[in-house]
Design a protein around this motif. Structure first.
Motif, mmCIF file in Angstrom:
data_model
loop_
_atom_site.group_PDB
_atom_site.id
_atom_site.type_symbol
_atom_site.label_atom_id
_atom_site.label_comp_id
_atom_site.label_asym_id
_atom_site.label_seq_id
_atom_site.Cartn_x
_atom_site.Cartn_y
_atom_site.Cartn_z
ATOM 1 N N VAL A 1 -22.900 59.991 -9.633
ATOM 2 C CA VAL A 1 -22.882 60.550 -8.279
ATOM 3 C C VAL A 1 -24.284 60.479 -7.687
ATOM 4 C CG1 VAL A 1 -22.471 62.607 -6.905
ATOM 5 C CG2 VAL A 1 -20.962 62.065 -8.809
ATOM 6 N N ALA A 2 -24.369 59.936 -6.483
ATOM 7 C CA ALA A 2 -25.679 59.802 -5.848
ATOM 8 C C ALA A 2 -25.984 61.002 -4.963
ATOM 9 C CB ALA A 2 -25.724 58.522 -5.028
ATOM 10 N N ALA A 3 -24.987 61.465 -4.232
ATOM 11 C CA ALA A 3 -25.179 62.573 -3.295
ATOM 12 C C ALA A 3 -23.799 63.043 -2.861
ATOM 13 C CB ALA A 3 -25.990 62.120 -2.091
ATOM 14 N N ALA A 4 -23.764 63.850 -1.823
ATOM 15 C CA ALA A 4 -22.476 64.305 -1.314
ATOM 16 C C ALA A 4 -22.461 64.104 0.195
ATOM 17 C CB ALA A 4 -22.261 65.775 -1.650
ATOM 18 N N THR A 5 -21.292 64.223 0.780
ATOM 19 C CA THR A 5 -21.202 64.162 2.226
ATOM 20 C C THR A 5 -20.070 65.086 2.668
ATOM 21 O OG1 THR A 5 -21.032 62.723 4.151
ATOM 22 C CG2 THR A 5 -19.569 62.243 2.307
ATOM 23 N N ILE A 6 -20.032 65.369 3.946
ATOM 24 C CA ILE A 6 -18.962 66.221 4.458
ATOM 25 C C ILE A 6 -18.040 65.376 5.319
ATOM 26 C CG2 ILE A 6 -18.435 68.240 5.863
ATOM 27 C CD1 ILE A 6 -21.117 69.392 4.972
ATOM 28 N N LEU A 7 -16.770 65.402 4.994
ATOM 29 C CA LEU A 7 -15.812 64.556 5.700
ATOM 30 C C LEU A 7 -15.273 65.266 6.936
ATOM 31 C CD1 LEU A 7 -13.843 63.179 2.662
ATOM 32 C CD2 LEU A 7 -15.602 62.030 3.981
ATOM 33 N N GLY A 8 -14.455 64.533 7.651
ATOM 34 C CA GLY A 8 -13.909 65.035 8.902
ATOM 35 C C GLY A 8 -13.129 66.330 8.748
ATOM 36 N N ASP A 9 -12.495 66.526 7.599
ATOM 37 C CA ASP A 9 -11.708 67.749 7.429
ATOM 38 C C ASP A 9 -12.568 68.903 6.912
ATOM 39 O OD1 ASP A 9 -12.229 66.839 4.953
ATOM 40 O OD2 ASP A 9 -10.151 66.639 4.287
ATOM 41 N N GLY A 10 -13.868 68.696 6.862
ATOM 42 C CA GLY A 10 -14.752 69.776 6.423
ATOM 43 C C GLY A 10 -14.933 69.823 4.918
ATOM 44 N N LYS A 11 -14.212 68.955 4.217
ATOM 45 C CA LYS A 11 -14.335 68.942 2.758
ATOM 46 C C LYS A 11 -15.563 68.133 2.349
ATOM 47 C CE LYS A 11 -10.376 70.656 0.950
ATOM 48 N NZ LYS A 11 -9.210 69.818 1.263
ATOM 49 N N ILE A 12 -16.049 68.484 1.199
ATOM 50 C CA ILE A 12 -17.178 67.731 0.665
ATOM 51 C C ILE A 12 -16.649 66.584 -0.179
ATOM 52 C CG2 ILE A 12 -19.115 67.863 -0.937
ATOM 53 C CD1 ILE A 12 -19.486 70.740 0.030
ATOM 54 N N ALA A 13 -17.265 65.429 -0.046
ATOM 55 C CA ALA A 13 -16.894 64.300 -0.895
ATOM 56 C C ALA A 13 -18.136 63.809 -1.620
ATOM 57 C CB ALA A 13 -16.292 63.189 -0.051
ATOM 58 N N MET A 14 -17.956 63.392 -2.855
ATOM 59 C CA MET A 14 -19.081 62.859 -3.614
ATOM 60 C C MET A 14 -19.346 61.415 -3.170
ATOM 61 S SD MET A 14 -20.085 65.124 -5.726
ATOM 62 C CE MET A 14 -19.498 66.739 -5.256
ATOM 63 N N ILE A 15 -20.605 61.086 -3.044
ATOM 64 C CA ILE A 15 -20.959 59.694 -2.790
ATOM 65 C C ILE A 15 -21.294 59.086 -4.155
ATOM 66 C CG2 ILE A 15 -22.566 58.129 -1.678
ATOM 67 C CD1 ILE A 15 -22.970 60.227 0.481
ATOM 68 N N LEU A 16 -20.573 58.043 -4.501
ATOM 69 C CA LEU A 16 -20.742 57.484 -5.842
ATOM 70 C C LEU A 16 -21.906 56.497 -5.893
ATOM 71 C CD1 LEU A 16 -16.995 56.861 -6.682
ATOM 72 C CD2 LEU A 16 -18.396 58.860 -7.210
ATOM 73 N N ASP A 17 -22.419 56.352 -7.081
ATOM 74 C CA ASP A 17 -23.474 55.380 -7.325
ATOM 75 C C ASP A 17 -22.917 54.365 -8.318
ATOM 76 O OD1 ASP A 17 -25.647 53.929 -7.996
ATOM 77 O OD2 ASP A 17 -26.736 55.565 -8.968
ATOM 78 N N PRO A 18 -22.411 53.222 -7.836
ATOM 79 C CA PRO A 18 -21.729 52.278 -8.717
ATOM 80 C C PRO A 18 -22.567 51.883 -9.931
ATOM 81 C CG PRO A 18 -21.488 51.623 -6.434
ATOM 82 C CD PRO A 18 -22.444 52.758 -6.453
ATOM 83 N N GLU A 19 -23.872 51.669 -9.703
ATOM 84 C CA GLU A 19 -24.723 51.267 -10.820
ATOM 85 C C GLU A 19 -24.618 52.251 -11.980
ATOM 86 O OE1 GLU A 19 -27.462 48.968 -11.343
ATOM 87 O OE2 GLU A 19 -26.703 47.721 -9.730
ATOM 88 N N SER A 20 -24.728 53.531 -11.649
ATOM 89 C CA SER A 20 -24.764 54.486 -12.755
ATOM 90 C C SER A 20 -23.368 54.735 -13.310
ATOM 91 C CB SER A 20 -25.469 55.779 -12.348
ATOM 92 O OG SER A 20 -24.599 56.647 -11.683
ATOM 93 N N ILE A 21 -22.340 54.507 -12.501
ATOM 94 C CA ILE A 21 -20.981 54.595 -13.049
ATOM 95 C C ILE A 21 -20.788 53.512 -14.098
ATOM 96 C CG2 ILE A 21 -18.551 54.166 -12.520
ATOM 97 C CD1 ILE A 21 -18.893 55.641 -9.963
ATOM 98 N N LEU A 22 -21.262 52.312 -13.757
ATOM 99 C CA LEU A 22 -21.100 51.206 -14.689
ATOM 100 C C LEU A 22 -21.921 51.442 -15.949
ATOM 101 C CD1 LEU A 22 -21.140 48.211 -12.225
ATOM 102 C CD2 LEU A 22 -19.200 49.190 -13.428
ATOM 103 N N ALA A 23 -23.111 52.006 -15.765
ATOM 104 C CA ALA A 23 -23.966 52.262 -16.924
ATOM 105 C C ALA A 23 -23.305 53.293 -17.830
ATOM 106 C CB ALA A 23 -25.331 52.749 -16.465
#
Lengths: 722, 159
Positions: free
Chosen positions: A682-704
């Motif tokens: 996970v690189a960071a988070a963001t807030i979506l249109g419905d007010g929910k928080i979503a994780m911003i993924l970091d593909p590199e570290s997922i693969l690692a």
């Protein structure tokens, strides 16, 4: 209060040093225009003046020598030849160090310091001016010699009228301390004038109503008396009149006019700096006393007019033609946050409207579209406030190259291009270290020794080209040297020795080059002072990845290497693909996605017990299940439906398996710092249109983190090797 | 849902009294000083943090800020809470950063004379000892005063 003034001084020092650097670089480039020379002289002088006010003796002493030598140049008494220019450049670098030491503490490199002082002294003709500086001193030696201030060994009576403005109290100044200081000089009589004091009802507790008439009998010089009021300049109405110095005033005024009018080069006294700070604050509704420490300070300011406009001029010359506003970074960031909220708010609104059960929402949607465009405009505007040209960064890099060259005995020059490319301030700050490292490496490992270069028909002086440019929504920074290029056989050998690759591995040229970024890889045979401190290019890579960027290297033997850093324009907003993983909504950065595809069973091939490969147009890429890599449980057993093809920095492709793709949109990045520690994948988070928080993924570290792909990586290497 | 705290005149007169908000977690009564609480919200589903320990429920959007939500019950070593609409999130402030704590329900505001606070008698559960600052008797039930710093600071080291 002195803390903040000191901060301002250091901020200005940065600017002045940049101006000095810029001027010297221009001179080095052959521009001997007197204006350029004057600009450098003024900048150094201002640094000296400010440093004097804060009692930074080492800095004052060095700046003074620098200035003295430069004064000779300015007066055409000395020729600007190559060795002198080099010395001045190095002295300027040393000034940076001294300022840094003064600001952050630490030790000055005494040997270097003395060496430079000695070298500078050689250029200083015969007699030296008095170097001692009063910590609170007014005026540099220059002014003392230029303006013949009547020295007053005998007792003198001063009539001082002192009326503090409201602002003076808000900066924490107390009249009583000023009076105490005066009292120490001699006999002081204080008369309070409270005639302006309104009735109790009409009184504003924050307003200033009191003024004082002081009579001081002292043997001290007038300048010393004025020095007491130095820190309340512009915050009070002040007049100091000596009993018998009307004549002296006139004389001093004439001298002053002569000094400023006769020789345009004569520097505005150093005290202009604190005055300039004062001007940054909202102007007081009252007329400000003249900022310069002229011997004449009258309440109506008319008497000091000859000095004031001149001081103004020199200031604008230093600042350049564009008027700028210095704003607290925090305020800008607050604005950026608010705009981020606005964008989130917009998408919430859009979602709500879409959910409404209304037949015709077209009008609303049109207006909403307008809202969106406006929000984007504001966002771009705000981001551009944070955006700054990379010029100061590049100038610093010129120093690095100079230092590195002299440490390695190589001669190189740094050519910069695209200095005005604007990048987010944070990016610039966090780019300094990796760039320093790359440049040191380029000098240390890239550029050959002068004698070797001559043998290969190259110019004796190595060239390192530092370029910044905008490239489709990202910033591209390129470091290109014309050195020997990556020594691939040696890189490979070292990688084998360090166990980074199997002995019989067969790698493409690009793969070998990328080994430089492998952790723990350092090619320096012995640890030099410069690069190869155990930390290698992998640190550079991590720093760049940390900024959401990528770094590539390309090299051709004998011709040189090029490092390319691609960075996002801003750190606050990015384009992302909204996906769902195990019932959670997540965002994958668009920049890392090469291709997306809906998968079916035919495309999936098993390899070994757990490994699965996705076949895409005849080639196979390993599949990484995002839910599994993040340790999330899936509620149903359905196989993931969609694959995101991503490419890592080494050019290796993998397919991230997610449940579904929803949308592609701009998201505001919310850092998870302080919310929780670092989360793999996970690189960071963001807030979506419905007010929910979503994780911003970091593909590199997922693969690692994914064992399947990691294992596959080795497998492939092995199969390559056979 | 925001709990607005009104102190009535009578309580103001007893300046030495502190006000506490009491709530239940896994059937037990706990309380926090009213000044430690920023707001109380109804539970709404949170976003799961991958690889997080079981007492970290996830993160929630609090007017644009991302705040972590801890399950108090799990933290105290009691059973994990199955969060539902009936539950509440108590938003507290830790070093200026808001943190949400999941509780079963909020009971009332109680006024306590500091002298009434008893030290926690030693019990076996170290977890409990660490998180409980003291106990008070209120309406013949025992209310546990939470050591907020201990509750909040630990997870950041764990993560």
């Amino acid at each position: 209060m002195s803390g903040s003034i000191q901060d301002t001084f250091f901020e200005e020092c940065e600017e002045l040093l940049e101006a000095t650097d810029e001027g010297l670089s221009a001179i080095e480039g052959g521009d001997h225009d007197p204006e350029v020379v004057n600009a450098v002289f003024r900048a150094v002088h201002s640094i000296k003046g400010g440093a004097g006010a804060f009692g930074l003796d080492e800095l004052v002493a060095f700046a003074h020598r620098f200035e003295t030598v430069f004064d000779e140049v300015r007066a055409n008494r000395m020729e600007l030849d190559e060795p002198l220019i080099q010395l001045l450049l190095r002295s300027c670098d040393h000034l940076y160090n001294l300022v840094a030491v003064a600001r952050d503490g630490g030790e000055t490199d005494q040997a270097h310091h003395n060496m430079l002082i000695e070298a500078l002294d050689k250029y200083i003709p015969e007699e030296e001016e008095d170097l001692t500086f009063e910590p609170m001193g007014l005026g540099g030696p220059m002014d003392v010699s230029a303006i013949d201030i009547p020295q007053a060994p005998t007792e003198e009576t001063y009539q001082i009228h002192f009326r503090p403005l409201k602002d003076m109290y808000s900066t924490g100044n107390e009249p009583i301390f000023l009076f105490q200081a005066l009292q120490e000089m001699g006999e002081l009589t204080i008369v309070l004038d409270d005639s302006e004091l309104p009735g109790f009802d009409g009184m504003d507790p924050e307003e200033s109503y009191l003024s004082w008439n002081l009579t001081l009998v002292t043997t001290e010089a007038r300048a010393t008396v004025e020095a007491v009021f130095e820190f309340v300049e512009g915050l009070c109405e002040l007049s100091i009149e000596g009993a018998g110095d009307a004549d002296a005033d006139a004389a001093a005024l004439a001298a002053l006019e002569a000094a400023f009018g006769g020789a345009p080069a004569a520097e505005s006294p150093p005290i202009v700096e604190p005055a300039a700070m004062v001007e940054e604050t909202p102007p007081a509704p009252f007329e400000q006393p003249a900022p310069a420490p002229t011997p004449e300070v009258k309440p109506d300011a008319s008497g000091s007019k000859p000095a004031a406009p001149k001081a103004e001029n020199s200031k604008t010359e230093q600042r350049g033609p564009n008027p700028t506003l210095r704003v607290d970074l925090e305020r800008v960031d607050r604005l950026i946050n608010a705009v981020g909220e606005l964008i989130i708010n917009h998408s919430m609104l859009a979602q709500q409207i879409a959910n409404l059960d209304v037949a015709d929402v077209r009008d609303v949607e049109t207006e909403l579209e307008g809202f969106k465009n406006l929000a984007r405009d504001i966002q771009e505007g705000v981001m551009s406030i944070r955006a700054q040209p990379v010029k100061p960064l590049f100038q610093r890099m010129a120093r690095i190259v100079r230092e590195a060259s002299s440490a390695t005995g190589k001669s190189c020059k740094l050519v910069t291009e695209g200095e005005n490319t604007e990048v987010d301030k944070t990016v610039i700050e966090r780019l300094a270290d990796p760039l320093t490292h790359i440049l040191r490496n380029a000098v240390d490992h890239g550029i050959e020794k002068p004698e070797d270069r001559e043998g290969t028909n190259k110019d004796k002086v190595g060239e390192i080209r530092l370029t910044a440019s905008h490239r489709s929504g990202s910033v591209c920074i390129e470091v290109k040297d014309d050195g020997a290029g990556v020594n691939r056989p040696r890189v490979k050998q070292i990688a084998i020795e360090k166990g980074l690759i199997p002995e019989n591995a067969e790698l493409t040229d690009a793969e070998i080059d990328n080994l430089l970024f492998a952790p723990g890889f350092s090619t320096a045979k012995e640890v030099s002072n410069l690069s190869g401190r155990g930390v290698g290019m992998d640190v550079v890579k991590n720093a760049v990845t940390g900024l959401g960027g990528r770094i590539n290297i390309s090299s051709s033997p004998g011709k040189g290497s090029t490092f390319t850093i691609i960075l996002p324009l801003t750190l606050a907003v990015m384009d992302g693909m909204v996906v769902s993983v195990a019932d959670q909504t997540m965002v994958v950065p668009i920049t890392s996605i090469v291709e997306t595809m809906r998968g079916n069973d035919d495309m999936i091939n098993n390899l070994g017990a757990d490994g699965t490969l996705l076949s895409i147009r005849g080639s196979f890429v390993p599949i990484c299940d995002v839910a599994g890599a993040l340790g999330l449980e899936k509620k149903d057993d359905q196989p993931p439906g969609v694959y995101l093809l991503v490419e890592t920095e080494t050019g290796q492709r993998s397919a991230l398996a997610v449940d579904d793709i929803h949308d592609q949109r701009q998201v505001v990045i919310k850092s998870l710092d302080g919310v929780c520690g670092e989360i793999a994948g996970v690189a960071a988070a963001t807030i979506l249109g419905d007010g929910k928080i979503a994780m911003i993924l970091d593909p590199e570290s997922i693969l690692a983190a994914s064992p399947a792909v990691g294992a596959f990586d080795t497998e492939r290497r092995m199969s390559n090797a056979s | 849902m925001q709990a607005e705290v009104k102190s009535n005149d009578q309580e103001v007169k007893h300046a030495q009294f502190s006000e506490f908000v009491s709530f239940t977690v896994a059937g037990q009564a706990f309380c926090l000083k009213i000044t430690q609480i920023r707001e109380i919200r109804r539970w709404s589903p949170v976003t799961i943090l991958p690889h997080a320990p079981s007492d970290v429920l996830g993160v929630m959007n609090l007017r644009g800020a991302v705040i972590p939500i801890y399950d108090l019950s799990a933290r105290f070593g009691l059973e994990t809470t199955e969060a539902s609409e009936r539950n509440v999130v108590i938003v507290v402030s830790s070093a200026g950063k808001p943190v949400g704590l999941l509780a079963e329900s909020v009971s009332e505001i109680i006024s306590i004379n500091p002298e009434e606070i008893q030290e926690t008698p030693p019990v076996d559960s170290r977890n409990t000892m660490e998180y409980i600052q003291g106990i008070i008797s209120h309406d013949e039930t025992m209310v546990r005063i939470i050591n907020l710093d201990a509750v909040i600071s630990v997870p950041e080291q764990v993560l």
